[in-house]
Design a protein around this motif. Sequence first.
Motif, PDB file in Angstrom:
ATOM      1  N   UNK A 116      11.799  -4.831  17.902  1.00 17.30           N
ATOM      2  CA  UNK A 116      11.309  -4.089  16.741  1.00 17.30           C
ATOM      3  C   UNK A 116       9.891  -3.583  16.983  1.00 17.30           C
ATOM      4  N   UNK A 117       9.035  -4.455  17.526  1.00 19.79           N
ATOM      5  CA  UNK A 117       7.664  -4.037  17.815  1.00 19.79           C
ATOM      6  C   UNK A 117       7.649  -2.906  18.840  1.00 19.79           C
ATOM      7  N   UNK A 174       6.131   1.026  17.612  1.00 20.37           N
ATOM      8  CA  UNK A 174       4.775   1.446  17.971  1.00 20.37           C
ATOM      9  C   UNK A 174       4.661   2.963  18.099  1.00 20.37           C
ATOM     10  N   UNK A 175       5.562   3.593  18.864  1.00 20.18           N
ATOM     11  CA  UNK A 175       5.451   5.045  19.070  1.00 20.18           C
ATOM     12  C   UNK A 175       5.589   5.832  17.768  1.00 20.18           C
ATOM     13  N   UNK A 176       6.619   5.561  16.937  1.00 21.03           N
ATOM     14  CA  UNK A 176       6.664   6.255  15.641  1.00 21.03           C
ATOM     15  C   UNK A 176       5.427   5.992  14.789  1.00 21.03           C
ATOM     16  N   UNK A 180      14.481  -2.526  10.924  1.00 25.87           N
ATOM     17  CA  UNK A 180      13.213  -3.247  10.994  1.00 25.87           C
ATOM     18  C   UNK A 180      12.119  -2.378  11.602  1.00 25.87           C
ATOM     19  N   UNK A 181      12.468  -1.576  12.623  1.00 28.12           N
ATOM     20  CA  UNK A 181      11.475  -0.717  13.271  1.00 28.12           C
ATOM     21  C   UNK A 181      10.995   0.371  12.315  1.00 28.12           C
ATOM     22  N   UNK A 182      11.908   0.944  11.544  1.00 28.96           N
ATOM     23  CA  UNK A 182      11.515   1.963  10.570  1.00 28.96           C
ATOM     24  C   UNK A 182      10.568   1.366   9.536  1.00 28.96           C
ATOM     25  N   UNK A 183      10.916   0.183   9.036  1.00 27.21           N
ATOM     26  CA  UNK A 183      10.067  -0.474   8.051  1.00 27.21           C
ATOM     27  C   UNK A 183       8.705  -0.825   8.645  1.00 27.21           C
ATOM     28  N   UNK A 242       7.179   0.513  11.235  1.00 23.06           N
ATOM     29  CA  UNK A 242       6.389   1.677  11.638  1.00 23.06           C
ATOM     30  C   UNK A 242       5.541   2.204  10.487  1.00 23.06           C
ATOM     31  N   UNK A 243       6.042   2.098   9.256  1.00 23.93           N
ATOM     32  CA  UNK A 243       5.282   2.577   8.107  1.00 23.93           C
ATOM     33  C   UNK A 243       4.007   1.751   7.907  1.00 23.93           C
ATOM     34  N   UNK A 244       4.101   0.445   8.126  1.00 20.18           N
ATOM     35  CA  UNK A 244       2.932  -0.411   7.965  1.00 20.18           C
ATOM     36  C   UNK A 244       1.982  -0.283   9.154  1.00 20.18           C
ATOM     37  N   UNK A 245       2.549  -0.253  10.360  1.00 17.41           N
ATOM     38  CA  UNK A 245       1.716  -0.160  11.552  1.00 17.41           C
ATOM     39  C   UNK A 245       1.012   1.199  11.616  1.00 17.41           C
ATOM     40  N   UNK A 246       1.617   2.248  11.065  1.00 14.92           N
ATOM     41  CA  UNK A 246       0.985   3.568  11.048  1.00 14.92           C
ATOM     42  C   UNK A 246      -0.343   3.525  10.309  1.00 14.92           C
TER      43      UNK A 246
END
Length: 230
Positions: A29-30, A34-36, A105-108, A110-114
């Motif tokens: 997931x991590x 990251x890229x998105x 999980x990655x979509x979810x 990515x919004x926070x990591x962005x």
Amino acid sequence: MNISFSFLPEYWPYFRNGVFCTLLLAFFTVLLAILPAVGLALMRLSKNKGLNFIASAFIEIIRGTPMLVQISIIYYGLFGGVRLPNTEILGVVQFSMFLPCIIALAINSSAYVAEVFRAGILAVDRGQTEAARSLGMTSGQCMRMIVLPQAVKNILPALGNEFVTLIKESSICSTIGVTELMFGANLTRGATYQVMGPLILAAGLYFCMTFPASKLLGYLERRMRRGDVR
């Protein structure tokens, strides 16, 4: 309150495989997020109002809806009519369930990591960007070679917290049958009618995964900041 671990000899493999599956979910997931997340952060910082609006709308929608709903939409909606191979990953988890969970999980995440990346980029001194531009660097070169490396160092603690959070939040994947740690605990509870033992064991195993990860990330953060101390 009866706490018993008599189920361990027979049901321990479910917990062992659950730990492995949980770590796989968090790791992939991590990697996928990251890229998105970087792309969304750059869109948010863009002067293009269209890109800024798209990124802002995506982030607000993802952050404003429950992860359980998102996983259900991805699994039953997006992949509902797709026939994925039923192969097992290292004999632990079925690919047909693993992939939708990773994507959700990655979509979810990515919004926070962005937003974390955006804050890290804004924290870099603007003077360094101006100095790089004065040396003839393009905006892309400046962002890639000057700003992003420093931003990553600034946001490492937050990225580490996101990885630790994903280890815990992956438990929601048990709702669609992914054989992660919480799925093993629920299966054991249903088969043995022992409630507290499996839950306490699951909690202990989650702690054994998150605590060393937090300590390792703290060590890496100190190493990366060692050069900042004068």
